[in-house]
Design a protein around this motif. Structure first.
Motif, PDB file in Angstrom:
ATOM      1  N   ILE A   4       0.855  -1.196   0.000  1.00 11.29           N
ATOM      2  CA  ILE A   4       0.000   0.000   0.000  1.00 11.29           C
ATOM      3  C   ILE A   4       0.887   1.241   0.000  1.00 11.29           C
ATOM      4  O   ILE A   4       1.773   1.397   0.840  1.00 11.29           O
ATOM      5  CB  ILE A   4      -0.942  -0.002   1.216  1.00 11.29           C
ATOM      6  CG1 ILE A   4      -1.848  -1.233   1.181  1.00 11.29           C
ATOM      7  CG2 ILE A   4      -1.780   1.275   1.251  1.00 11.29           C
ATOM      8  CD1 ILE A   4      -2.729  -1.395   2.398  1.00 11.29           C
ATOM      9  N   GLY A   5       0.626   2.114  -0.917  1.00 15.49           N
ATOM     10  CA  GLY A   5       1.459   3.294  -1.095  1.00 15.49           C
ATOM     11  C   GLY A   5       2.268   3.221  -2.370  1.00 15.49           C
ATOM     12  O   GLY A   5       2.738   4.235  -2.877  1.00 15.49           O
ATOM     13  N   HIS A   6       2.426   2.003  -2.893  1.00 15.20           N
ATOM     14  CA  HIS A   6       3.174   1.798  -4.134  1.00 15.20           C
ATOM     15  C   HIS A   6       2.262   1.291  -5.247  1.00 15.20           C
ATOM     16  O   HIS A   6       2.748   0.890  -6.303  1.00 15.20           O
ATOM     17  CB  HIS A   6       4.312   0.789  -3.913  1.00 15.20           C
ATOM     18  CG  HIS A   6       5.229   1.165  -2.780  1.00 15.20           C
ATOM     19  ND1 HIS A   6       6.150   2.182  -2.874  1.00 15.20           N
ATOM     20  CD2 HIS A   6       5.321   0.677  -1.510  1.00 15.20           C
ATOM     21  CE1 HIS A   6       6.789   2.291  -1.720  1.00 15.20           C
ATOM     22  NE2 HIS A   6       6.308   1.390  -0.876  1.00 15.20           N
ATOM     23  N   HIS A  58      -3.223   4.786  -7.823  1.00 20.63           N
ATOM     24  CA  HIS A  58      -3.932   5.679  -6.902  1.00 20.63           C
ATOM     25  C   HIS A  58      -5.182   5.045  -6.281  1.00 20.63           C
ATOM     26  O   HIS A  58      -5.286   4.927  -5.051  1.00 20.63           O
ATOM     27  CB  HIS A  58      -4.305   6.965  -7.672  1.00 20.63           C
ATOM     28  CG  HIS A  58      -5.212   7.877  -6.909  1.00 20.63           C
ATOM     29  ND1 HIS A  58      -4.823   8.537  -5.764  1.00 20.63           N
ATOM     30  CD2 HIS A  58      -6.513   8.237  -7.123  1.00 20.63           C
ATOM     31  CE1 HIS A  58      -5.840   9.249  -5.306  1.00 20.63           C
ATOM     32  NE2 HIS A  58      -6.866   9.098  -6.109  1.00 20.63           N
ATOM     33  N   GLU A  59      -6.135   4.597  -7.084  1.00 20.57           N
ATOM     34  CA  GLU A  59      -7.388   4.067  -6.557  1.00 20.57           C
ATOM     35  C   GLU A  59      -7.214   2.695  -5.921  1.00 20.57           C
ATOM     36  O   GLU A  59      -7.945   2.328  -5.005  1.00 20.57           O
ATOM     37  CB  GLU A  59      -8.456   4.000  -7.653  1.00 20.57           C
ATOM     38  CG  GLU A  59      -9.076   5.337  -8.001  1.00 20.57           C
ATOM     39  CD  GLU A  59      -9.913   5.894  -6.857  1.00 20.57           C
ATOM     40  OE1 GLU A  59     -10.334   5.115  -5.988  1.00 20.57           O
ATOM     41  OE2 GLU A  59     -10.146   7.107  -6.829  1.00 20.57           O
ATOM     42  N   ASN A  83      -4.646   1.807  -4.151  1.00 25.26           N
ATOM     43  CA  ASN A  83      -4.184   2.089  -2.790  1.00 25.26           C
ATOM     44  C   ASN A  83      -5.375   2.239  -1.854  1.00 25.26           C
ATOM     45  O   ASN A  83      -5.417   1.661  -0.766  1.00 25.26           O
ATOM     46  CB  ASN A  83      -3.374   3.391  -2.776  1.00 25.26           C
ATOM     47  CG  ASN A  83      -1.902   3.154  -3.054  1.00 25.26           C
ATOM     48  OD1 ASN A  83      -1.332   2.154  -2.656  1.00 25.26           O
ATOM     49  ND2 ASN A  83      -1.287   4.096  -3.752  1.00 25.26           N
ATOM     50  N   LYS A  84      -6.339   3.044  -2.306  1.00 25.15           N
ATOM     51  CA  LYS A  84      -7.511   3.288  -1.472  1.00 25.15           C
ATOM     52  C   LYS A  84      -8.330   2.014  -1.280  1.00 25.15           C
ATOM     53  O   LYS A  84      -8.842   1.762  -0.177  1.00 25.15           O
ATOM     54  CB  LYS A  84      -8.383   4.382  -2.118  1.00 25.15           C
ATOM     55  CG  LYS A  84      -9.612   4.752  -1.318  1.00 25.15           C
ATOM     56  CD  LYS A  84      -9.248   5.277   0.064  1.00 25.15           C
ATOM     57  CE  LYS A  84     -10.477   5.683   0.843  1.00 25.15           C
ATOM     58  NZ  LYS A  84     -10.142   6.092   2.218  1.00 25.15           N
ATOM     59  N   ASP A 134       1.683   7.988   6.356  1.00 24.40           N
ATOM     60  CA  ASP A 134       1.925   8.064   4.911  1.00 24.40           C
ATOM     61  C   ASP A 134       1.180   6.958   4.170  1.00 24.40           C
ATOM     62  O   ASP A 134       0.628   7.171   3.094  1.00 24.40           O
ATOM     63  CB  ASP A 134       3.430   7.958   4.636  1.00 24.40           C
ATOM     64  CG  ASP A 134       3.729   8.006   3.139  1.00 24.40           C
ATOM     65  OD1 ASP A 134       3.389   9.015   2.500  1.00 24.40           O
ATOM     66  OD2 ASP A 134       4.270   7.008   2.607  1.00 24.40           O
ATOM     67  N   ARG A 135       1.170   5.783   4.761  1.00 27.32           N
ATOM     68  CA  ARG A 135       0.544   4.645   4.083  1.00 27.32           C
ATOM     69  C   ARG A 135      -0.974   4.650   4.264  1.00 27.32           C
ATOM     70  O   ARG A 135      -1.722   4.267   3.362  1.00 27.32           O
ATOM     71  CB  ARG A 135       1.126   3.343   4.644  1.00 27.32           C
ATOM     72  CG  ARG A 135       0.996   2.145   3.719  1.00 27.32           C
ATOM     73  CD  ARG A 135       1.631   0.905   4.330  1.00 27.32           C
ATOM     74  NE  ARG A 135       3.035   1.070   4.652  1.00 27.32           N
ATOM     75  CZ  ARG A 135       4.035   0.982   3.770  1.00 27.32           C
ATOM     76  NH1 ARG A 135       3.761   0.725   2.520  1.00 27.32           N
ATOM     77  NH2 ARG A 135       5.274   1.140   4.141  1.00 27.32           N
ATOM     78  N   SER A 145      -3.115   7.169   4.814  1.00 27.51           N
ATOM     79  CA  SER A 145      -3.826   8.432   4.570  1.00 27.51           C
ATOM     80  C   SER A 145      -4.094   8.637   3.088  1.00 27.51           C
ATOM     81  O   SER A 145      -4.392   9.752   2.661  1.00 27.51           O
ATOM     82  CB  SER A 145      -2.996   9.607   5.109  1.00 27.51           C
ATOM     83  OG  SER A 145      -1.745   9.683   4.422  1.00 27.51           O
ATOM     84  N   LYS A 146      -3.999   7.564   2.314  1.00 27.25           N
ATOM     85  CA  LYS A 146      -4.217   7.674   0.870  1.00 27.25           C
ATOM     86  C   LYS A 146      -5.679   8.006   0.575  1.00 27.25           C
ATOM     87  O   LYS A 146      -6.583   7.464   1.199  1.00 27.25           O
ATOM     88  CB  LYS A 146      -3.819   6.368   0.165  1.00 27.25           C
ATOM     89  CG  LYS A 146      -2.363   5.946   0.397  1.00 27.25           C
ATOM     90  CD  LYS A 146      -1.390   6.989  -0.099  1.00 27.25           C
ATOM     91  CE  LYS A 146       0.054   6.571   0.150  1.00 27.25           C
ATOM     92  NZ  LYS A 146       1.004   7.621  -0.276  1.00 27.25           N
ATOM     93  N   GLY A 156      -8.987   8.609  -2.192  1.00 30.47           N
ATOM     94  CA  GLY A 156      -9.563   7.962  -3.364  1.00 30.47           C
ATOM     95  C   GLY A 156     -11.029   7.654  -3.135  1.00 30.47           C
ATOM     96  O   GLY A 156     -11.581   7.899  -2.050  1.00 30.47           O
TER      97      GLY A 156
END
Length: 886
Positions: free
Chosen positions: A564-566, A569-570, A572-573, A606-607, A609-610, A612
């Protein structure tokens, strides 16, 4: 040492005494007549009903028993002469004169002279060590009379020492436990062990099935080594697992009380029982002790055509979501199961076009040899113009409650013949997979036809280069749940074709987690982490779902969280929502997820708080009742904000069994060009496509395509009416339970529980460039009726109890996306309408002639509608969507 010798001598003496006692059975004295008062009570009621509310009847009579012969070489081998007299019939519960069906009747007027004479005719019992080994009576006697005599004989089953053994009486062959004291014997049957000649059937799904709890205890009081009194009580409680208050109770009591011992006939001479029986009455015939099935005769019953004419108006398409449709459907199935092929064909050929699809549902669901033969003759699979009826037949086969090998063979023959429609060809093979699963679950995996179909399905994906055919075989394997298909599905999970991967991975998700080996999880991890090639987001998300639900290792969970984080975008969420849902809903992987999140490298701002729009959420629809119902909504968007995949699931769980009641999956791809957006990685060359796939009652159905290709998309976009596309519409037999319970009294209870579902599932996708908004909807409309009926028919009189419930409900799932600004606004709604829930109980007592007594009660309540909760972010987004719409 002396003490040890003394102990051994005492033990030897005790064992010798026990052995001697065990070898001696109850005996009758010669020249004596034992007169008993015999009674039978039969009551049908709701389990929580009072004795006064029972429907039923009771018999009473005198029973004379005397010794006819004793084996000179074995004193415990005796032939008894038994005669019933002074037979009377009356209500089991008090009735007013108006409601008493026995008022102004006599025993002879009820039974008829022939039956009464036969009942009072003496019969013989071979009684060995207290066990009735055979029964002799006139061969021409009515079956009902023979069974009543078997009921009397069953009260003589006994032994004088404790122990367990298998023995037969009127109710069948059962494991029986005896507990004996000096003056009393308690005989307890293990009812789950009983075997008789009746062959019934039940629904393959435990969630939709019927539970039975039965007891049978006889308490015998002894006097001079013979019966002074015997009281037997037998109960059977049958209830639907889905709603256990829809239940019926059968209560049967027998009593035998000694009135007097007087002078009687002396025993006859003879070497064996058979010769003595013949010498006493040449017409005597051995009939066995287990009750027999009589020939059912229905005078004045409606024909199949009469029934169809009476109910066909309730089976028109507009009525499918009303309870009257499934109720009429169940009535029709009962008639179809008694009908011949010619009668069924006559109705099929004289049916309106609008009602014909529903008639096809009913005929196929009857699951008799006649109904299957009629359908195969009526349908012509070589012609494409009958596609709708052909598919209704195939789906009804897939939902079959107790399919036979002949049904599977019929589909196999169809698949090998000429089929006019490619869609029907796909459906035939897909439904064959569903039948394989059900037959294997019943222990029929080694049937020749099942073996042939298994070989065809397992070889299918590699036998063709046609993409549609490969998908067809993968969907069939998804239905079959064959353990030997797992390696094949794991291989296709890593396919370069996204559709193959998605089907294979979702198929693996349906298996028991214990069958998902580490090798399979390794393949799924390679897909998710893209170790060998780039995959589409929906494929990766599906792989993650299977990994997390299949007993993953700590390292597998850790690596998923670290990803998660890599991710796109969507995605990740989506993965964040999935992880949070697992912990909130306490799914099996929740403990491993919590353990992994103790590591700050994983659980950090950081991980987690993504942003989407994608989400995953699970919740309870009903909780704490007989069936726990859960729902889940997973939705994955592309980076451009267009919906990529939406999945709605509904599960039912009861007594540890799980039923996948409904899954509706909508997929869309290649739509970025419409809004001049950039496709995500690995999805640059995808063809424009949107479609829907449905799984209903554990059966995967043929997917439906909304559009495929840019030109098809544009033509449908400008002609789009907004009307939903039908996915599933018809009548389904959910619960189907039939059995005959032979009672120890010689009476027989016929039990039928059926549940019918009228369903209308549709879905649609609207896309507006002008308003820059898209909307997908899944609309579920349905009506459910479950009816349980217990009938005890003694030929000259019958009593029945019917319990039922029904409801009509609607469930809508709507997703609205506004992409006029960025980030896009996404609102999901899942609404249940207010619906009625009705329960009813009716009881009927009737003689062969005269007016019956009928009692009915019902109640209705409204179940309030609601909007099922989703995550808080969705609620916030919906406020913005509706504010902007306003």
């Amino acid at each position: 040492m002396q003490r040890l010798v003394a102990l051994l001598l005492c033990l030897t003496a005790f064992l010798s005494a026990s052995s001697e006692g065990a070898s001696k059975g109850p005996r009758l004295d010669d020249g004596r007549l034992y007169r008993f008062r015999y009674g039978v009570e039969l009551g049908l009621n709701h389990p929580k009903g009072t004795a006064k509310g029972s429907a039923g009847f009771q018999f009473s009579s005198d029973v004379d028993i005397s010794l006819a012969w004793r084996n000179p070489e074995n004193q415990d081998d005796q032939l008894l002469r038994v005669q019933i007299s002074n037979f009377q019939i009356q209500n089991v519960a008090q009735r007013s004169r108006k409601n008493n069906i026995f008022h102004d009747t006599t025993t002879e007027s009820i039974l008829g002279r022939e039956k009464l004479e036969a009942l009072q005719r003496p019969f013989m019992l071979l009684w060995r060590m207290g066990k009735v080994r055979n029964l002799y009576t006139h061969k021409a006697e009515p079956m009902t009379v023979k069974n009543l005599k078997r009921g009397v004989a069953s009260m003589l089953m006994m032994q004088l020492n404790s122990g367990k053994m298998i023995e037969a009486d009127a109710s069948g062959k059962c494991l029986v436990e005896y507990k004996a004291t000096k003056d009393q014997v308690v005989r307890t049957k293990r009812m789950d062990s009983c075997k008789n000649q009746e062959i019934g059937f039940t629904t393959h799904s435990q969630v939709l099935g019927v539970s039975e709890k039965s007891t049978s205890v006889t308490v015998i009081t002894l006097q001079d080594g013979f019966i002074k009194s015997a009281v037997a009580e037998e109960t059977h409680v049958l209830s639907t697992n889905a709603h256990q208050t829809t239940a019926a109770k059968i209560l049967s009591r027998q009593s035998l009380f000694l009135l007097e011992v007087a002078s009687g006939p002396v025993e006859a001479a003879g070497k064996d029982a058979v010769s003595v029986v013949k010498s006493l009455d040449p017409k005597f015939f051995s009939v066995g002790v287990i009750s027999e099935k009589g020939k059912s005769q229905c005078k004045g019953c409606p024909s199949l055509m009469d029934t169809w004419k009476a109910i066909r108006g309730q089976l028109e398409p507009k009525s499918l979501s009303k309870s009257s449709a499934p109720r009429s459907f169940l009535t029709l199935i009962q008639q179809l199961r008694k009908a011949s092929k010619a009668e069924i064909l006559k109705v099929l050929r004289n049916c309106s076009k609008t009602a014909l699809p529903q008639l096809v549902d009913a005929v196929t669901s009857a699951q008799t040899a006649s109904s299957l033969s009629a359908m195969l003759e009526f349908l012509d699979f070589s012609k494409a113009d009958g596609m709708m009826l052909q598919e209704r037949f195939l789906y009804a086969c897939g939902f079959a409650s107790h399919p036979t090998e002949s049904m599977l063979q019929a589909l196999l023959d169809i698949s090998k013949g000429k089929i006019g429609s490619n869609d029907i060809k796909e459906s035939v093979v897909i439904i064959m997979g569903a039948l394989v699963q059900k037959l294997c679950r019943k222990g029929g995996c080694d049937l020749p036809t099942v073996i042939a179909v298994k070989e065809q399905l397992l070889a299918g994906p590699d036998s063709t280069q046609d993409e549609a055919e490969v998908q067809m075989y993968l969907l069939a394997l998804k239905n079959s749940l064959l353990p030997e298909a797992i390696p094949l599905l794991a291989r296709y999970a890593e396919s370069e074709t996204g559709a193959f991967s998605t089907i294979a991975i979702t198929a693996l998700q349906r298996y028991d987690p214990l069958l998902i080996t580490s090798e399979v999880r390794q393949a799924l991890n390679r897909v998710y982490h893209q170790n060998r090639r780039v995959y589409e987001k929906n494929v990766r998300a599906a792989a993650a779902d299977v990994i997390l639900s299949s007993s993953p290792s700590y390292m597998e969970v850790r690596n998923l969280l670290l990803s998660i984080g890599h991710l796109p975008h969507e995605m990740n969420k989506y993965m964040l929502s999935k992880v949070q849902d697992i912990m909130r809903f306490e799914m099996p992987a929740s403990k491993l997820v919590q353990k992994a999140m103790e590591d700050m490298m994983i659980h950090n701002y950081d991980r987690f708080s993504k942003l989407g729009s994608s989400s995953a959420y699970s919740g309870f629809m009903t909780r704490g009742g007989d069936v726990v119902s859960t729902y889940s909504l997973d939705i994955l968007y592309s980076g451009s904000g267009i919906m990529r995949r939406s999945i709605m699931n509904i599960f039912g769980q009861s007594n540890g069994a799980l039923l996948h009641g409904l899954q509706v999956a909508i997929e869309a791809q290649g739509l970025e060009s419409l809004i001049a957006a950039t496709p995500d990685e690995g999805e640059e060359d995808l063809e424009s496509f949107a479609g829907m796939s449905a799984l209903l009652m554990d059966v995967q159905l043929r997917p439906v395509t909304f559009f495929k290709g840019y030109s098809d998309l544009m033509s449908k976009m400008f002609s789009m009416s907004g009307d939903p596309i039908n996915v599933v519409k018809g009548l389904i037999l959910l619960t189907d339970h039939s059995q005959v319970i032979p009672l120890q009294s010689g009476l027989r209870a016929a039990v039928e529980f059926q549940g019918g579902l009228g369903i209308d599932i549709s879905g649609g996708m609207e896309f507006s460039l002008w308003y820059r908004e898209s909307k997908t909807s899944v609309n579920n409309r349905g009506a459910l009726v479950v009816v349980g009926n217990v009938t005890v028919d003694a030929d000259f009189l019958s009593v029945s109890l019917e319990v039922s419930f029904d409801m009509e409900a609607a469930l809508d799932f709507i997703t609205t996306v506004q992409f006029s600004n960025y980030p896009f606004l996404v609102c999901m709604q899942m609404d249940k309408t207010t619906f009625p829930f009705r329960e009813s109980v009716s009881k009927v007592e009737k003689l062969a002639s005269g007016e019956p007594f009928t009692w009915q009660r019902s109640r209705e309540q409204l179940v309030p509608g609601s909007e099922f909760p989703l995550h808080q972010e969705n609620s916030n987004m919906c406020k913005k969507v509706f504010d902007s719409s306003w």
